[in-house]
Design a protein around this motif. Structure first.
Motif, PDB file in Angstrom:
ATOM      1  N   ASN A 192       0.820  -1.210   0.000  1.00  0.00           N
ATOM      2  CA  ASN A 192       0.000   0.000   0.000  1.00  0.00           C
ATOM      3  C   ASN A 192       0.855   1.263   0.000  1.00  0.00           C
ATOM      4  OD1 ASN A 192      -2.431  -1.411   0.024  1.00  0.00           O
ATOM      5  ND2 ASN A 192      -2.497  -1.510   2.263  1.00  0.00           N
ATOM      6  N   ILE A 193       2.002   1.206   0.657  1.00  0.00           N
ATOM      7  CA  ILE A 193       2.891   2.370   0.694  1.00  0.00           C
ATOM      8  C   ILE A 193       3.386   2.707  -0.703  1.00  0.00           C
ATOM      9  CG2 ILE A 193       5.144   3.184   1.489  1.00  0.00           C
ATOM     10  CD1 ILE A 193       4.605   1.643   4.106  1.00  0.00           C
ATOM     11  N   TRP A 194       3.782   1.681  -1.454  1.00  0.00           N
ATOM     12  CA  TRP A 194       4.247   1.941  -2.824  1.00  0.00           C
ATOM     13  C   TRP A 194       3.131   2.553  -3.666  1.00  0.00           C
ATOM     14  CZ3 TRP A 194       8.979   2.669  -3.580  1.00  0.00           C
ATOM     15  CH2 TRP A 194       9.978   1.865  -3.035  1.00  0.00           C
ATOM     16  N   GLN A 195       1.918   2.069  -3.483  1.00  0.00           N
ATOM     17  CA  GLN A 195       0.795   2.624  -4.241  1.00  0.00           C
ATOM     18  C   GLN A 195       0.529   4.075  -3.847  1.00  0.00           C
ATOM     19  OE1 GLN A 195      -2.608   0.052  -3.811  1.00  0.00           O
ATOM     20  NE2 GLN A 195      -1.563  -1.732  -4.682  1.00  0.00           N
ATOM     21  N   ASP A 196       0.609   4.359  -2.548  1.00  0.00           N
ATOM     22  CA  ASP A 196       0.343   5.721  -2.074  1.00  0.00           C
ATOM     23  C   ASP A 196       1.389   6.724  -2.544  1.00  0.00           C
ATOM     24  OD1 ASP A 196      -1.833   4.683  -0.786  1.00  0.00           O
ATOM     25  OD2 ASP A 196      -1.063   4.956   1.251  1.00  0.00           O
ATOM     26  N   ILE A 197       2.661   6.282  -2.527  1.00  0.00           N
ATOM     27  CA  ILE A 197       3.720   7.237  -2.870  1.00  0.00           C
ATOM     28  C   ILE A 197       3.896   7.371  -4.380  1.00  0.00           C
ATOM     29  CG2 ILE A 197       5.759   5.722  -2.912  1.00  0.00           C
ATOM     30  CD1 ILE A 197       7.132   7.851  -1.130  1.00  0.00           C
ATOM     31  N   GLY A 198       3.534   6.326  -5.132  1.00  0.00           N
ATOM     32  CA  GLY A 198       3.551   6.401  -6.590  1.00  0.00           C
ATOM     33  C   GLY A 198       4.923   6.503  -7.216  1.00  0.00           C
ATOM     34  N   VAL A 199       5.936   5.909  -6.547  1.00  0.00           N
ATOM     35  CA  VAL A 199       7.308   5.933  -7.054  1.00  0.00           C
ATOM     36  C   VAL A 199       7.843   4.518  -7.064  1.00  0.00           C
ATOM     37  CG1 VAL A 199       9.648   6.825  -6.657  1.00  0.00           C
ATOM     38  CG2 VAL A 199       7.665   8.253  -6.144  1.00  0.00           C
ATOM     39  N   GLU A 200       8.685   4.201  -8.035  1.00  0.00           N
ATOM     40  CA  GLU A 200       9.255   2.860  -8.142  1.00  0.00           C
ATOM     41  C   GLU A 200      10.349   2.648  -7.099  1.00  0.00           C
ATOM     42  OE1 GLU A 200       8.530   0.160 -10.200  1.00  0.00           O
ATOM     43  OE2 GLU A 200       6.718   1.366 -10.474  1.00  0.00           O
ATOM     44  N   PRO A 201      10.583   1.385  -6.679  1.00  0.00           N
ATOM     45  CA  PRO A 201      11.711   1.085  -5.787  1.00  0.00           C
ATOM     46  C   PRO A 201      13.033   1.450  -6.432  1.00  0.00           C
ATOM     47  CG  PRO A 201      10.189  -0.782  -5.905  1.00  0.00           C
ATOM     48  CD  PRO A 201       9.775   0.184  -6.968  1.00  0.00           C
ATOM     49  N   ALA A 202      14.050   1.736  -5.600  1.00  0.00           N
ATOM     50  CA  ALA A 202      15.367   2.092  -6.119  1.00  0.00           C
ATOM     51  C   ALA A 202      16.110   0.877  -6.640  1.00  0.00           C
ATOM     52  CB  ALA A 202      16.193   2.778  -5.032  1.00  0.00           C
ATOM     53  N   LEU A 203      15.752  -0.334  -6.163  1.00  0.00           N
ATOM     54  CA  LEU A 203      16.470  -1.541  -6.565  1.00  0.00           C
ATOM     55  C   LEU A 203      15.619  -2.394  -7.473  1.00  0.00           C
ATOM     56  CD1 LEU A 203      18.175  -2.726  -3.253  1.00  0.00           C
ATOM     57  CD2 LEU A 203      19.091  -1.257  -5.041  1.00  0.00           C
ATOM     58  N   GLY A 204      16.285  -2.989  -8.502  1.00  0.00           N
ATOM     59  CA  GLY A 204      15.620  -3.966  -9.340  1.00  0.00           C
ATOM     60  C   GLY A 204      15.976  -5.366  -8.893  1.00  0.00           C
ATOM     61  N   PHE A 205      17.264  -5.605  -8.670  1.00  0.00           N
ATOM     62  CA  PHE A 205      17.787  -6.868  -8.183  1.00  0.00           C
ATOM     63  C   PHE A 205      18.738  -6.555  -7.036  1.00  0.00           C
ATOM     64  CE2 PHE A 205      16.964  -7.214 -12.701  1.00  0.00           C
ATOM     65  CZ  PHE A 205      16.248  -8.398 -12.816  1.00  0.00           C
ATOM     66  N   ALA A 206      19.005  -7.561  -6.201  1.00  0.00           N
ATOM     67  CA  ALA A 206      19.963  -7.334  -5.121  1.00  0.00           C
ATOM     68  C   ALA A 206      21.330  -6.980  -5.689  1.00  0.00           C
ATOM     69  CB  ALA A 206      20.059  -8.578  -4.242  1.00  0.00           C
ATOM     70  N   ASN A 207      21.766  -7.696  -6.717  1.00  0.00           N
ATOM     71  CA  ASN A 207      23.042  -7.418  -7.373  1.00  0.00           C
ATOM     72  C   ASN A 207      22.762  -6.633  -8.649  1.00  0.00           C
ATOM     73  OD1 ASN A 207      24.400  -8.718  -5.356  1.00  0.00           O
ATOM     74  ND2 ASN A 207      24.756 -10.599  -6.502  1.00  0.00           N
ATOM     75  N   CYS A 208      22.827  -5.339  -8.526  1.00  0.00           N
ATOM     76  CA  CYS A 208      22.523  -4.482  -9.668  1.00  0.00           C
ATOM     77  C   CYS A 208      23.266  -3.161  -9.494  1.00  0.00           C
ATOM     78  CB  CYS A 208      21.018  -4.227  -9.766  1.00  0.00           C
ATOM     79  SG  CYS A 208      20.332  -3.224  -8.430  1.00  0.00           S
ATOM     80  N   ARG A 217      23.349   0.155  -8.165  1.00  0.00           N
ATOM     81  CA  ARG A 217      22.576   0.671  -7.043  1.00  0.00           C
ATOM     82  C   ARG A 217      22.249   2.150  -7.177  1.00  0.00           C
ATOM     83  NH1 ARG A 217      22.061  -2.221  -2.324  1.00  0.00           N
ATOM     84  NH2 ARG A 217      22.161  -4.450  -2.773  1.00  0.00           N
ATOM     85  N   SER A 218      23.234   2.964  -7.442  1.00  0.00           N
ATOM     86  CA  SER A 218      22.982   4.402  -7.424  1.00  0.00           C
ATOM     87  C   SER A 218      24.101   5.131  -8.155  1.00  0.00           C
ATOM     88  CB  SER A 218      22.899   4.923  -5.987  1.00  0.00           C
ATOM     89  OG  SER A 218      24.131   4.721  -5.316  1.00  0.00           O
ATOM     90  N   VAL A 219      23.796   6.339  -8.573  1.00  0.00           N
ATOM     91  CA  VAL A 219      24.804   7.248  -9.115  1.00  0.00           C
ATOM     92  C   VAL A 219      24.822   8.472  -8.205  1.00  0.00           C
ATOM     93  CG1 VAL A 219      25.591   8.569 -11.098  1.00  0.00           C
ATOM     94  CG2 VAL A 219      24.317   6.441 -11.458  1.00  0.00           C
ATOM     95  N   LYS A 220      25.913   8.639  -7.477  1.00  0.00           N
ATOM     96  CA  LYS A 220      26.027   9.794  -6.580  1.00  0.00           C
ATOM     97  C   LYS A 220      26.578  10.970  -7.374  1.00  0.00           C
ATOM     98  CE  LYS A 220      27.311  11.089  -1.915  1.00  0.00           C
ATOM     99  NZ  LYS A 220      27.819  10.607  -0.617  1.00  0.00           N
ATOM    100  N   ILE A 221      25.883  12.093  -7.318  1.00  0.00           N
ATOM    101  CA  ILE A 221      26.189  13.237  -8.190  1.00  0.00           C
ATOM    102  C   ILE A 221      26.410  14.488  -7.340  1.00  0.00           C
ATOM    103  CG2 ILE A 221      25.385  14.610 -10.145  1.00  0.00           C
ATOM    104  CD1 ILE A 221      23.335  12.339 -10.691  1.00  0.00           C
ATOM    105  N   CYS A 222      27.533  15.158  -7.561  1.00  0.00           N
ATOM    106  CA  CYS A 222      27.764  16.433  -6.878  1.00  0.00           C
ATOM    107  C   CYS A 222      26.991  17.541  -7.602  1.00  0.00           C
ATOM    108  CB  CYS A 222      29.259  16.743  -6.837  1.00  0.00           C
ATOM    109  SG  CYS A 222      29.904  17.466  -8.356  1.00  0.00           S
TER     110      CYS A 222
END
Length: 322
Positions: free
Chosen positions: A68-84, A86-91
């Motif tokens: 329900n939280i995912w439906q309420d917030i309307g945003v996709e999870p940050a992870l697709g797979f555990a080994n993937c 993960r993120s791009v850190k940008i200054c």
């Protein structure tokens, strides 16, 4: 199994609490989305936490509320797979910072668009810094780029965690398009040849000179002397020798049964057929820094898994018990 897009955070008095981390490229968020975060967090009794990966985690959640939280917030999870990826850190880059020498936001968001959530041999983190001050922490990322007056310098193999490693500088002075191209070559080479290991561990195993030679040969369009990197010790049937900061801290050898003291990284390297078993029990992040020194008993306790059941399932698929 874990609830969709959630991580187990704590087990206290038998009660499990979870966290979700919605996808938030570069950490940029508009006020209306931020308000959704606030409203959802209040509704489900959570706590908001700014992460080191420039995202907003909502933690302290119940498993039955996650969908329900995912439906309420309307945003996709940050992870697709555990080994993937993960993120791009940008200054902030030259768009916002007086010291910025390059446009880190443009490059970082393009890297995010291309790679985040893509499945990899292990987790990957990217960092983009617009100047040598490296506010994107580029030299402790699997792939990092740093802006200079001459263009972009590209680094590979960095990581923090329990076995920190500074990245190796691969190439310097690239323009925007060539930077994207070399990063793509690095990632494809890693996907093709690596085991369940971070890029830095992969480089340690095959040698930086070989890694650099193969990648740059592809980049410059030269005839590559690329050969298959040497096999891991487990594939060759040899004993893995533990060394500080290395790929493993255990001493499991092919033919040994898996015990409660067996280290996670040893198990998956010596017996790769155990990977689906571990994932089925909810232990999907098999390339994380903790796996290099964490006994299976400790990992099971952290994840709230019955160690007897886990060991039985693991040993059922290893040759020593078949």
């Amino acid at each position: 199994m874990l609830p969709k897009g959630a991580n187990l955070q704590k087990i206290r008095d038998g009660r499990k609490t979870y966290a979700i981390t919605p996808d938030l490229p570069g950490g940029f968020i508009k006020p209306d989305l931020m308000q959704k975060y606030v409203d959802v967090t209040k509704k489900y009794g959570g706590t908001m936490k700014l992460t080191s990966a420039q995202r907003i985690m909502i933690t302290g959640l119940k498993a039955e509320d996650i969908e329900n939280i995912w439906q309420d917030i309307g945003v996709e999870p940050a992870l697709g797979f555990a080994n993937c990826v993960r993120s791009v850190k940008i200054c902030p880059g030259n768009a916002f910072c007086k010291r910025g020498k390059q446009d880190s936001i443009k490059l970082g968001l393009e890297l995010d668009r291309r790679y985040v959530k893509k499945e990899m041999p292990s987790r990957i983190k990217l960092g983009v810094s617009a100047c040598p001050n490296s506010c994107g922490e580029s030299v402790v990322k699997d792939v990092g780029v740093i802006g200079t007056d001459e263009g972009w310098d590209v680094y590979v193999g960095g990581s923090a965690g329990s076995h920190p490693r500074l990245a190796d500088r691969l190439i310097t002075g690239l323009n925007y398009d060539d930077t994207l191209r070399i990063v793509d070559i690095v990632i494809q080479y890693y996907q093709k040849h690596a085991d369940i290991e971070r890029i830095g561990q992969f480089i340690e195993r095959i040698g930086f000179e070989k890694f650099k030679a193969d990648v740059l040969a592809e980049f410059y369009g030269e005839k590559s002397a690329e050969t298959e990197p040497k096999v891991s010790q487990s594939e060759a049937g040899e004993k893995i020798i533990p060394r500080p900061g290395g790929l493993t801290e255990g001493n499991l050898v092919f033919g040994d049964p898996i015990t409660e003291d067996s280290v996670i990284s040893d198990i998956i390297r010596v017996y790769p057929q155990t990977i689906p078993v571990l994932r089925a029990f909810g232990m999907g992040c098999l390339g994380c820094p903790s796996s290099a020194g964490e006994p299976v008993q400790q990992a099971a306790g952290i994840h709230g898994i019955n160690i007897t059941e886990l060991l039985a399932a693991l040993n059922k698929v290893v040759p020593a018990n078949n």
